[in-house]
Design an enzyme around this catalytic site. Structure first.
Site, PDB file in Angstrom:
ATOM      1  CB  SER A 155      -5.789  31.315   8.672  1.00  0.00           C
ATOM      2  OG  SER A 155      -4.388  31.407   8.449  1.00  0.00           O
ATOM      3  CB  CYS A 156      -6.844  31.398   3.364  1.00  0.00           C
ATOM      4  SG  CYS A 156      -8.615  31.693   3.592  1.00  0.00           S
ATOM      5  N   GLY A 157      -6.636  34.128   3.188  1.00  0.00           N
ATOM      6  CA  GLY A 157      -6.785  35.572   3.027  1.00  0.00           C
ATOM      7  C   GLY A 157      -8.048  36.106   3.674  1.00  0.00           C
TER       8      GLY A 157
END
Length: 379
Positions: free
Chosen positions: A332-334
Site C-alpha cells: 500500500s502507499c498514499g
C-alpha cells in the site's frame, strides 16, 4: 568522442528549451506557446543537428541494443531497458504509453509536458481519466468494462505488448503496469528509468501540440465517463480478464490486520509512515495501518541511474525490514500509485502475485472508526 560530446551538449540545450518550468500553467495558453515560430525553429535546428550526430553513432547503438522483437521479453521481468525499446519501437504490435502523473503539491501538468516532449509514437495514458468515476477517492481502479473501453479508445488490443513510462523515472508507470495485469494483460512492462533515462541515452523525443494521440486520450476518458453513466461504448478491441487476487479492498486489509496472513508493506516515506510529516493531500492525517512496515519506494532504485535494482539487492532491501520473501506480501502507499512500485520490485524477485490495496492510506485515514498508528494519527 566528438559525437558523444555533441550529444550531451544537444541534450542539455534541448532540456533547457522544453523544461516543464517554462510551460504556461494555464492549459489554454499552451497552444499559442507551442505554435510560436521561435519555439519550433529552435526545436527544428536542434533536431537537424541531433540527427546528424546520431547518424555517426548509429552503428554503436545497434550493437549495444542487440534485441529482437517485443515477443522476446519474458513476462516474469517487469521492466525493459531504453536500448530494448529503441530497438523495438517500430514493432507493429507494441504500444508505448506515457503515463506521467504527479502529486498535487508538485503543480505539474502531465498532458502539457507530454505535448512538449514524449517518446516517438507514444500515446498518453491519463491515470486520473481512466479510473473509477463512482468514488471520491483519487484514480481508483475502474471497472472491467470501463478499462476495456478506455484501452479500446486508445487503440490497444490484446495482441499488443505494452511498454509504460513516465517523466520522473519510474513512478506512476508502475501503477499502469499493475492495472493491465489486474485486468489479465501480462504483456506489459515498465521502461526502466523512464523518460529521463531515454533522453540521457541520447534517444529522440517528439513534440506535438495536438493530434491523434491527444484525441485518443480524450476519447478514452469520455468512453469511461459513458460507461459510468450507463451507456454502451463500441467498438471494444481490448478484452479484460479480472485478476481479483492482485487488488485488495479495505475490508480485506481490516481482516488481515487481525490474522496477519499477509505482511503489509507501505511505500510512503518513513516520515509520513511515522506521522512526523504531513500527507500531500489536505485533510489526511499521516501515520500508518497497524502491523504494516515501511519500505520507501525510492530505495528500490539505483540512485545514479534511477533504474530498478537487481533481484539480489531487492531481496536484501526487503530482508533488512524483516520482510520474509517466503510469505505473502501486501503493498500500500498514499493513493495506490507507489505501492505498485513495491509490487513491481517484488515481481522481479519472483513474487508475481503481490496485491495492492487500491484505496491505500487515503481511504483508511478518512474512516473515523479505523485504528491508526504514528504521532499525527493520535491527534
Amino acid at each position: 568522442m566528438a559525437s558523444t560530446l555533441f550529444s550531451r551538449t544537444f541534450l542539455a540545450a534541448t532540456h533547457r528549451l522544453i523544461t516543464p518550468s517554462l510551460l504556461p500553467q494555464n492549459p489554454l495558453h499552451l497552444a499559442s506557446f507551442l505554435t510560436r515560430r521561435g519555439f519550433f525553429s529552435q526545436l527544428g535546428s536542434y533536431s537537424t543537428a541531433y540527427r546528424s550526430a546520431r547518424a555517426m553513432a548509429s552503428a554503436g547503438i545497434g550493437a549495444r541494443a542487440g534485441y529482437s522483437t517485443s515477443s522476446s521479453v519474458a513476462t516474469n521481468e517487469p521492466v525493459v531497458s531504453v536500448d530494448w525499446l529503441h530497438s523495438n519501437l517500430r514493432e507493429p504490435d507494441l504500444k508505448v504509453l506515457d503515463a506521467s502523473w504527479y502529486m498535487p503539491d508538485e503543480q505539474r501538468n502531465p498532458i502539457q509536458e507530454y505535448q512538449v516532449a514524449h517518446i516517438p509514437g507514444a500515446l498518453f495514458f491519463d491515470l486520473d481519466g481512466i479510473s473509477d468515476r463512482s468514488t471520491s477517492l483519487p484514480h481508483m481502479l475502474p471497472s472491467e468494462e470501463a478499462f476495456a473501453a478506455g484501452c479500446s479508445a486508445l487503440g490497444i488490443e490484446n495482441k499488443d505488448g505494452v511498454v509504460v513510462y513516465d517523466a520522473k523515472g519510474v513512478f506512476s508507470a508502475a501503477r499502469v503496469w499493475w492495472m493491465f495485469r489486474v485486468f489479465g494483460h501480462d504483456k506489459v512492462w515498465v521502461l526502466d528509468g523512464g523518460l529521463p533515462r531515454w533522453r540521457a541515452s541520447g534517444y529522440d523525443v517528439e513534440s506535438s501540440a495536438s493530434g491523434d494521440a491527444i484525441l485518443k486520450a480524450s476519447a478514452a476518458s469520455e468512453a469511461i465517463e459513458k460507461i459510468y453513466q450507463g451507456h454502451s461504448v463500441s467498438p471494444i478491441t481490448f478484452q479484460t480478464k479480472f485478476q481479483p487476487h492482485l487488488v485488495w479492498t479495505l475490508d480485506q486489509v481490516k481482516n488481515n490486520m487481525e490474522d496477519q496472513t499477509y505482511q503489509h508493506v507501505d511505500a510512503r516515506s518513513k516520515a509520513r509512515f511515522d506521522g512526523t510529516a504531513p500527507e500531500p493531500r489536505k485533510g489526511i492525517r499521516s501515520g500508518h495501518i497497524p502491523g504494516s512496515k515501511c519500505v520507501p519506494y525510492p530505495q528500490l532504485f539505483d540512485s545514479a541511474s534511477q533504474t530498478l535494482l537487481p533481484a539480489e539487492d531487492l531481496k536484501k532491501r526487503f530482508e533488512q525490514e524483516e520482510i520474509s520473501l517466503d510469505k505473502p506480501i501486501l503493498a500500500s502507499c498514499g493513493t495506490g500509485v507507489t505501492a505498485c512500485i513495491l509490487a513491481m520490485g517484488l515481481h522481479r524477485v519472483g513474487k508475481t502475485d503481490v496485491p495492492v490495496y487500491d484505496g491505500s492510506w487515503t481511504e483508511w485515514a478518512t474512516q473515523p472508526d479505523l485504528p491508526m498508528e504514528g504521532e499525527d494519527s493520535s491527534s
